[in-house]
Design a protein around this motif. Structure first.
Motif, PDB file in Angstrom:
ATOM      1  N   PHE A   1      -2.168   1.778  -6.154  1.00  0.00           N
ATOM      2  CA  PHE A   1      -3.216   1.195  -6.997  1.00  0.00           C
ATOM      3  C   PHE A   1      -4.599   1.266  -6.352  1.00  0.00           C
ATOM      4  O   PHE A   1      -5.609   0.998  -7.011  1.00  0.00           O
ATOM      5  N   SER A   2      -4.652   1.606  -5.056  1.00  0.00           N
ATOM      6  CA  SER A   2      -5.915   1.503  -4.313  1.00  0.00           C
ATOM      7  C   SER A   2      -7.037   2.339  -4.922  1.00  0.00           C
ATOM      8  O   SER A   2      -8.169   1.881  -5.030  1.00  0.00           O
ATOM      9  N   LYS A   3      -6.715   3.579  -5.291  1.00  0.00           N
ATOM     10  CA  LYS A   3      -7.780   4.505  -5.698  1.00  0.00           C
ATOM     11  C   LYS A   3      -8.012   4.417  -7.200  1.00  0.00           C
ATOM     12  O   LYS A   3      -9.117   4.189  -7.663  1.00  0.00           O
ATOM     13  N   GLY A   4      -6.966   4.598  -8.001  1.00  0.00           N
ATOM     14  CA  GLY A   4      -7.115   4.652  -9.452  1.00  0.00           C
ATOM     15  C   GLY A   4      -7.587   3.339 -10.067  1.00  0.00           C
ATOM     16  O   GLY A   4      -8.294   3.338 -11.077  1.00  0.00           O
TER      17      GLY A   4
ATOM     18  N   ALA B   1       5.577  13.819  -1.887  1.00  0.00           N
ATOM     19  CA  ALA B   1       4.398  14.162  -2.689  1.00  0.00           C
ATOM     20  C   ALA B   1       3.545  12.912  -2.830  1.00  0.00           C
ATOM     21  O   ALA B   1       3.944  11.944  -3.479  1.00  0.00           O
ATOM     22  N   ASP B   2       2.384  12.936  -2.197  1.00  0.00           N
ATOM     23  CA  ASP B   2       1.476  11.777  -2.214  1.00  0.00           C
ATOM     24  C   ASP B   2       0.503  11.972  -3.373  1.00  0.00           C
ATOM     25  O   ASP B   2      -0.363  12.844  -3.329  1.00  0.00           O
ATOM     26  N   GLU B   3       0.676  11.151  -4.406  1.00  0.00           N
ATOM     27  CA  GLU B   3      -0.106  11.340  -5.633  1.00  0.00           C
ATOM     28  C   GLU B   3      -1.078  10.185  -5.854  1.00  0.00           C
ATOM     29  O   GLU B   3      -1.435   9.864  -6.991  1.00  0.00           O
TER      30      GLU B   3
ATOM     31  N   GLY C   1       0.831  -1.207   0.000  1.00  0.00           N
ATOM     32  CA  GLY C   1       0.000   0.000   0.000  1.00  0.00           C
ATOM     33  C   GLY C   1       0.864   1.255   0.000  1.00  0.00           C
ATOM     34  O   GLY C   1       2.041   1.231   0.409  1.00  0.00           O
ATOM     35  N   ALA C   2       0.269   2.344  -0.476  1.00  0.00           N
ATOM     36  CA  ALA C   2       0.955   3.635  -0.427  1.00  0.00           C
ATOM     37  C   ALA C   2       1.244   4.006   1.020  1.00  0.00           C
ATOM     38  O   ALA C   2       2.205   4.716   1.324  1.00  0.00           O
ATOM     39  N   LYS C   3       0.412   3.505   1.914  1.00  0.00           N
ATOM     40  CA  LYS C   3       0.600   3.817   3.329  1.00  0.00           C
ATOM     41  C   LYS C   3       1.976   3.356   3.798  1.00  0.00           C
ATOM     42  O   LYS C   3       2.691   4.079   4.474  1.00  0.00           O
TER      43      LYS C   3
END
Ligand SMILES: Cc1ncc(COP(=O)(O)O)c(C=O)c1O
Length: 406
Positions: free
Chosen positions: A244-247, A212-214, A108-110
């Motif tokens: 990948f979670s959101k997009g 930068a959190d994109e 995860g991005a987290k």
């Protein structure tokens, strides 16, 4: 919502975990599930999660990986094909050149964010967090024993921090700035000109890095997504996080990544090697298929998010006391609701703050939202708009009716 924990020497738990707040969004979702389990018809708008299924071609790639027996440990920073595909994505979408040794794939991005904060921040370092901010930033900084310095954007500027504000906030102890664009919770998107000014400030302060959190890159209603790393003077000091979670509607798969200067990427690799190792092998193969499939599926979802945003804005514009900037991206609305503070609920209790208001709406309207307190904006509420159109219409009808009773 933040839980206050009393530090007690009788507890076996570390000061670190005792000082940490539970994720507000997760806490609200938990309350919401409890009410649903009791049979209440709650509409949950507290979670930051797409309501879409992961596209079929991505699921198929995971099935194939499993059938091929792709079940072993992977290299800690990710499988080579995926790291290369991420470099290709940066080139295609962001005109950025990275080599695979600059990419670390994470759970995860987290985890990517946590890797960076833990790898860069020393005790006492200041981290400027653009506020309103995503809930976990502050806690990560605290975990790294840094000092988080919230820098608050104004409602008039869609809550976006300006370069002048940044310049004034930087001290010799500033190590890092953190922000998301598109922003969770406000939906604000930095323009090229705004980021160029921020890059100019950074170039005057060579000790300052930027995270930068994109992650909401693809959920953008204004069109142009700009990466801070695109400005050559600061590229080496920008760490770009995405996932990948959101997009791709892949929240449960747990897949994110960062791109950074090789020494910083190597440090994040080392950090991750001692905590989780490489993320799930099957998930990485799914992510590879997602990237190779381009962004068509994301673009389809964005159209739905845009329609829902417009639908919701049209309803909330008639709710007295809601001041709601128009989100340029992500899938939230973030109204300023302080007009309701001090009012009396039908049961005689007083709505003192946004937490009280969120709880009132949960109990009276059966709609769950998150108090802005957790995002550094205690006068706001965050509602997710990632829900079916009819649910959104019903939710805001109920919210409006419940607020009218105050
Ligand atoms: C701004 C922001 N960054 C990072 C994340 C974490 O995403 P992931 O599911 O990839 O860990 C989220 C998830 O809500 C988010 O909103």
């Amino acid at each position: 919502m933040p839980t206050t924990v009393t530090l007690t020497s009788a507890s076996p738990l570390s000061d670190r975990v005792l000082a940490m707040n539970e994720s507000a969004t997760i806490a609200m979702a938990k309350k919401c599930r409890e009410l649903i389990a009791k049979g209440f018809d709650v509409i949950n708008l507290s979670f930051g999660e797409p309501d879409f299924q992961t596209p079929q071609y991505i699921k198929d790639a995971a099935k194939q990986a499993l059938d091929e027996g792709y079940t072993f440990y992977t290299p800690v920073p990710g499988i080579p094909e995926l790291r290369q595909a991420i470099c290709d994505k940066f080139k295609r979408d962001n005109q950025l050149d990275f080599l695979p040794n600059q990419i670390v794939v994470s759970t995860g991005a987290k985890q990517a964010l946590a890797n960076v904060v833990l790898s860069l921040v020393n005790p006492g370092d200041e981290v400027i967090v653009f506020s309103p901010y995503w809930v976990s930033y502050e806690e990560m900084v605290r975990l790294a024993e840094g000092t988080s310095v919230p820098l608050v954007g104004t409602l008039e500027n869609d809550y976006k921090v300006t370069a002048a504000q940044l310049e004034a906030a930087i001290t010799e102890r500033t190590k890092l700035i953190m922000y998301s664009s598109p922003c969770n919770p406000t939906g604000a998107v930095f323009t090229r000109a705004e980021l160029e000014e921020i890059a100019a400030v950074m170039s005057r302060h060579p000790q300052v890095y930027a995270l930068a959190d994109e992650i909401y890159e693809y959920i953008n209603f204004v069109g142009e997504h700009v990466s801070l790393a695109q400005f050559p003077a600061v590229k080496d000091r920008v760490i770009t996080v995405n996932g990948f979670s959101k997009g791709y509607a892949m929240t449960g798969w747990r897949l994110g990544y960062l791109a950074a200067r090789p020494d910083i990427a190597a440090a994040c690799d080392k950090m991750q090697s001692q905590i989780t190792s490489g993320t799930c092998s099957i998930t990485q193969r799914a992510g590879l298929a997602a990237l190779r499939g381009g962004r068509t599926s994301a673009d389809e979802m964005v159209e739905a998010y845009r329609r829902r945003r417009d639908l919701v804005l049209d309803i909330v514009k008639d709710i007295p006391g809601f001041k709601t900037p128009t989100p340029s991206g992500a899938f939230y609305i973030f109204p300023e609701v302080s007009a309701y503070f001090g009012r009396t609920a039908p049961d005689g209790s007083t709505i003192r703050n946004s937490l009280d208001l969120a709880l009132y709406l949960l109990n009276d309207a059966l709609v769950s939202a998150v108090s802005g307190e957790a995002f550094g904006a205690p006068e706001c509420l965050r509602f997710s708009t990632a829900a079916a159109d009819d649910k959104l219409v019903e939710a805001f009808r109920r919210v409006k009716a419940s607020l009218a009773k105050l």
